[in-house]
Design a protein around this motif. Structure first.
Motif, PDB file in Angstrom:
ATOM      1  N   UNK A  96       0.285  12.894   0.680  1.00  0.00           N
ATOM      2  CA  UNK A  96       0.323  11.442   0.794  1.00  0.00           C
ATOM      3  C   UNK A  96      -0.880  10.729   0.201  1.00  0.00           C
ATOM      4  N   UNK A 148      -1.233   9.768  -2.829  1.00  0.00           N
ATOM      5  CA  UNK A 148      -0.755   8.697  -3.716  1.00  0.00           C
ATOM      6  C   UNK A 148      -0.525   7.413  -2.924  1.00  0.00           C
ATOM      7  N   UNK A 149       0.151   7.520  -1.795  1.00  0.00           N
ATOM      8  CA  UNK A 149       0.407   6.327  -0.988  1.00  0.00           C
ATOM      9  C   UNK A 149      -0.891   5.776  -0.401  1.00  0.00           C
ATOM     10  N   UNK A 150      -1.734   6.658   0.069  1.00  0.00           N
ATOM     11  CA  UNK A 150      -2.995   6.194   0.661  1.00  0.00           C
ATOM     12  C   UNK A 150      -3.878   5.498  -0.373  1.00  0.00           C
ATOM     13  N   UNK A 170      -2.989   3.889  -3.084  1.00  0.00           N
ATOM     14  CA  UNK A 170      -2.467   2.568  -3.454  1.00  0.00           C
ATOM     15  C   UNK A 170      -2.801   1.543  -2.371  1.00  0.00           C
ATOM     16  N   UNK A 171      -2.533   1.884  -1.129  1.00  0.00           N
ATOM     17  CA  UNK A 171      -2.747   0.873  -0.084  1.00  0.00           C
ATOM     18  C   UNK A 171      -4.225   0.663   0.233  1.00  0.00           C
ATOM     19  N   UNK A 172      -5.073   1.530  -0.271  1.00  0.00           N
ATOM     20  CA  UNK A 172      -6.507   1.300  -0.155  1.00  0.00           C
ATOM     21  C   UNK A 172      -7.036   0.481  -1.327  1.00  0.00           C
ATOM     22  N   UNK A 186       1.722  -4.304  -2.766  1.00  0.00           N
ATOM     23  CA  UNK A 186       0.431  -3.721  -2.410  1.00  0.00           C
ATOM     24  C   UNK A 186       0.564  -2.636  -1.353  1.00  0.00           C
ATOM     25  N   UNK A 187       1.799  -2.173  -1.169  1.00  0.00           N
ATOM     26  CA  UNK A 187       2.029  -0.954  -0.390  1.00  0.00           C
ATOM     27  C   UNK A 187       1.444  -1.007   1.017  1.00  0.00           C
ATOM     28  N   UNK A 226      -1.375  -2.674   1.831  1.00  0.00           N
ATOM     29  CA  UNK A 226      -2.843  -2.784   1.850  1.00  0.00           C
ATOM     30  C   UNK A 226      -3.324  -3.861   2.824  1.00  0.00           C
ATOM     31  N   UNK A 263      -3.273  -2.398   6.205  1.00  0.00           N
ATOM     32  CA  UNK A 263      -4.308  -1.361   6.367  1.00  0.00           C
ATOM     33  C   UNK A 263      -5.679  -1.998   6.589  1.00  0.00           C
ATOM     34  N   UNK A 264      -6.034  -2.921   5.732  1.00  0.00           N
ATOM     35  CA  UNK A 264      -7.379  -3.497   5.816  1.00  0.00           C
ATOM     36  C   UNK A 264      -7.569  -4.369   7.051  1.00  0.00           C
ATOM     37  N   UNK A 294       2.099   3.789   5.949  1.00  0.00           N
ATOM     38  CA  UNK A 294       2.600   3.053   4.786  1.00  0.00           C
ATOM     39  C   UNK A 294       4.126   2.976   4.793  1.00  0.00           C
ATOM     40  N   UNK A 346       5.242   3.549  -5.657  1.00  0.00           N
ATOM     41  CA  UNK A 346       3.974   3.560  -4.944  1.00  0.00           C
ATOM     42  C   UNK A 346       3.518   2.146  -4.579  1.00  0.00           C
TER      43      UNK A 346
END
Lengths: 339, 339, 339, 339
Positions: A222, A224-226, A228-230, B89-90, B92, B95-96, D74, D128
């Motif tokens: 995961x 790739x997903x992490x 992107x969302x970071x 942005x998946x 993001x 997450x943040x 995600x 993604x």
């Protein structure tokens, strides 16, 4: 004479040139470009293995993404008390993992020993009341400039794998460690049981490029997903990939690291018994006392004091492009002061 | 003829040159360098105000950091249903922020209206059982290529401020919006009540550089800490700062945007009543039906289909350095097909 | 003879009775009921101050909510190495805070000293690279059964406040601490500088009821929102409130604690120089060696071994309703074994 | 006449009695007691399957733990726009999942249809850049009082499983749904493809007890760890287990639900064409206009207005122990007003 950190250095001309060379025309974004595909192939060849590769702009991102993929939020990250992930990343591992706990291990030269790791594992054996073992993380070279040999890594990997968890290596200065040992990249990473490697380039000549290299996909899903969302998936990804390719081309990475290591060895010779840690990479730790440190400062040597205020210890870091003259003058000053 | 996205473009030569120019010698890392200080001063002058500036490598990072600083984890992010932060942005922002909720608003051309915002605010009025109003976020230009005028922004800002929350603007294409309107940067940002702006450069000529511009520090604290622990504080920060300086120098940013906008306007003329959204920036949306889109593809036009599969609508994005020949050929194809 | 933990005990009859008594008729849910209002008034009187009160079902929830309200995600939670929040809450503080870092302090009897706190504060003075000081958390009584006196707390509070952060007290066994000292609740909490107190009832006679008492609202905002989204706002809230009222009524809480403390003191007398920690609450730590512990087990004494396996140390906890006969028999066994 | 919510009701005498009955003597804590083991066996028998069972004190905790175990951070949580997890849990799903995104689906009576689910799944197909499908969540009975039949659930489960994700059912009012249908518990849950069920008791007679029932462990790992670090593992766990046992004993749960449903049906008859949703559980939605609602209030009927302010619609909820006299008087008022 700036010996504060290798991140004060500029980028290698070869890497700057590569940015311009990859700038012709439109290309697919978000890592679907040809440079990125080549990076993956290059790392596969380098480590003689199938690998997943995720290039990002900072070492903190590389480490935090790796750790988040390797431990659940209720897991522990077993690492040395002086590990960069503990002391210098402002809680990035905690943020990315969703709250994993860094469990700290002591050990000389910022290295953890099998005994230290075993002891730390026993600290959280209270079933549902404890965090669970999550991942072991070591730095190579360490934050004290020491280098783990392959056998030392394998001993830690074997404990980690016995516990059902993976081994992460923070290789912000992997090139320096490799240059010191002279073994193959594989021998120092996947061959020794490392599951995920943060492969650094920034400190050793890149502008901003670090790669997460995944050897065991089962232990680090995961990403790739992490990523992107970071916000760490760059749209114009070719500019990350091109840096990494130029870094590997013609062994630029090893040439840069060898040079820095060799200059650090010269300083070590001059420092003699003032050395407070083994000099195996581009770091030199000296503990000559506060008066000598003041004299060095007066001589124009910039460095960070190490440890508690007034410890009388300093860290001297040699950059890939450190002027040789800096080293010559520093050695002369050390020799003079020791006389 | 690649009209897929402005992030397929390469970087401006001026910006590449700036990377080499800032490469002489060692300098302070982590944003303590002189280039970074100059960036802040330049933005202060540009927006005629005291500002805090945080440069990062991606737009997702800029947006997510901004939003996290503006809403508590239990807050809502009020935005358009088609906002980039919602669709691309998946997660993001989630997450943040630690789990804030995006509350979606409909509206033509990916713009939200005061009425739409008011309605959305009423959806979560259940006290402790609801998420609380957290932040309003708009994109300018929008994801449908439309541009909010200062008065439109001010109307939304006034509602947000009445609720005690801030207004964030995703300015990934702020340059295109400004080029369209011809007003001052201030008029389109802080002058209209924007509290935090994600000021984009990557899509319009940089390699990887976006700035979070904070106009009202009281509404967006702690970005420095958040950026570091997200791994978005680059060690060799001068390379981010130098991109931004070159981007602003000599109005490169506005020249690039004006060129792209003008080429888009040519396409709009050729598309005629196939246009499915106003053309106010570098985006052209056409809805000529599936057969025409297929014919365009056969003619060598690369673009993304928009909306549901089979919608017959496409998005054409003009890059800052789109070859004029591409546009000429596309216009000819459109004219031919419309005949 | 079960001396494993005070959470193996059942609930006080008075508290069980209160549940039935509050069961007549429909009432407002989610804490809008009259019992909850009374709880707040009772705590205000008890601590002679305006207080905010949030009743929840577990001590882990009370602690984690308190800490999350007191530190940002990039903050540190400064606490003893043996603190319950570190060793027994499975990472709940990290989860609730969004990834704050527990910074561990050593000290005899699970107490932290001003010197220990000062030293820990110096560990993270690396600006944006470090976690920031977030909150100081102490347990009273401690996990080793010791009690902080008001002056000791005030010394720690004064350091915390100097740093601009708050002091949290885990009072899972606040009643036992108070019973030991004989001072007023205020003297041991807000009077000594505590900003937020986890006031425990479960271990001392309730079924499941703990209160977060906020003395300084400026240091612990947003607990209402945090509690709801953590799923800790009970709908039939009267059943939490009624427990707490019955616990306070007629000083049931202090009577229960005094009884347990007194029985622990009897065990301490019998244990003599086997004691390995001061006996100031309902905990008795003995270190007679593995053979004696085995003999106690054979005599029917159930308890937890303490420390590393084979340490030869055990923890004996006296519950509020521990049969006196248990204590008499345990004392006899100890006396016999010591002879 | 309080028809505001079933959580205004007190607890069943049988359940209160069970608390006292389980209070004799010390017992193992944290769910290692015999009552808890029996709860698991009882649910296994009820659903004719191996199950994992986690009892907690609130429905929000049960839902949020379930969802967090079923989707990555995600991922998306596909649910109805009026779902309790969206409207009334203050972002708890976002908190527990680490930032998953609720993707909202419209549909009559707060039910989602296969078509609605398929459409929602297409919204996030951008690789993604999008959140990934994470989990489907439905409420049964729904927030509009409607009941999904087994076949309707199976149709949704089959779509979810085709996508490789699980189906969660919020059964805060599972008893009411089951009482309406008269089928077996298995037929309405695991038999229809439900992977995880939040089995409610609080609203239907318990003080505070909800069970997460896991039918497919492969789709919901790690709930034990998640529950502990969320502070939802009660130390004196017997008091949760005893509630649940008494709730199931002698079909108390179904008797309570049948009574409430039957009273709701009487109200439905009296409301006639003022009904704005099907009456299939203990909820009655009426839309007689603002004037009639005012008249009902004047007659002493307490209820929540539904929808936007001034909608003229109200929700009437019948509690398990609603006085029959309340219903008789409400029906009389409705009949009178409709005349």
């Amino acid at each position: 004479m700036n010996f504060k950190s290798d991140n004060t250095a500029s980028a290698s001309p070869e890497i700057l040139a590569a940015l311009s060379e990859c700038s012709a025309g439109a290309t697919a974004s978000y890592g679907e470009d040809e440079w990125t595909a080549t990076v993956k192939a290059r790392f596969a060849a380098l480590f003689e293995a199938d690998v997943d590769v995720y290039v990002v702009a900072t070492g903190t991102a590389a480490n935090a993404l790796s750790l988040a993929a390797m431990t659940p939020p209720w897991g522990s990250i077993l690492c040395h008390r002086e590990a960069h992930i503990e002391t210098d990343e402002a809680g990035a591992p905690e943020f990315y993992t969703g709250g994993a706990k860094l469990v700290l291990i002591d050990g000389a030269d910022a290295k953890i020993s099998p005994e230290g790791l075993e002891e730390a594992l026993t600290r959280n054996r209270r079933g549902v009341h404890s965090v669970h073992p999550g991942v072991v993380s070591i730095s190579n070279a360490t934050e004290r400039g020491a280098v783990y040999a392959p056998g030392e890594i394998a001993a830690l990997a074997s404990i980690a794998h016995r516990e059902g968890i993976g081994l992460h290596m923070d290789g912000a200065r992997f090139a320096n460690a490799l240059a010191h040992l002279g073994c193959t990249p594989r021998a120092l990473a996947n061959g020794a049981g490392v599951d995920v490697l943060s492969f650094g380039a920034t400190k050793n000549g890149a502008l901003a490029a670090e790669a997460v290299i995944v050897f065991d996909v089962g232990r680090a899903r995961d990403i790739a997903a992490r990523r992107k969302r970071a916000g760490h998936l760059l749209s114009k990804h070719r500019y990350l990939a091109a840096q990494m390719l130029a870094y590997l081309d013609g062994d630029l990475w090893l040439r840069n690291a060898r040079r820095a290591n060799a200059l650090a060895a010269r300083i070590a010779d001059a420092a003699g018994d003032w050395l407070s840690a083994p000099v195996q990479s581009n770091h030199v730790f000296v503990k000559p006392g506060a008066a000598v440190l003041a004299a060095l400062r007066d001589a124009g040597v910039e460095s960070y004091e190490w440890g508690a205020p007034g410890s009388g210890e300093a860290r001297l870091v040699v950059s890939w492009n450190q002027p040789e003259e800096d080293v010559t003058r520093l050695c002369a000053a050390l020799t003079r002061l020791r006389a």
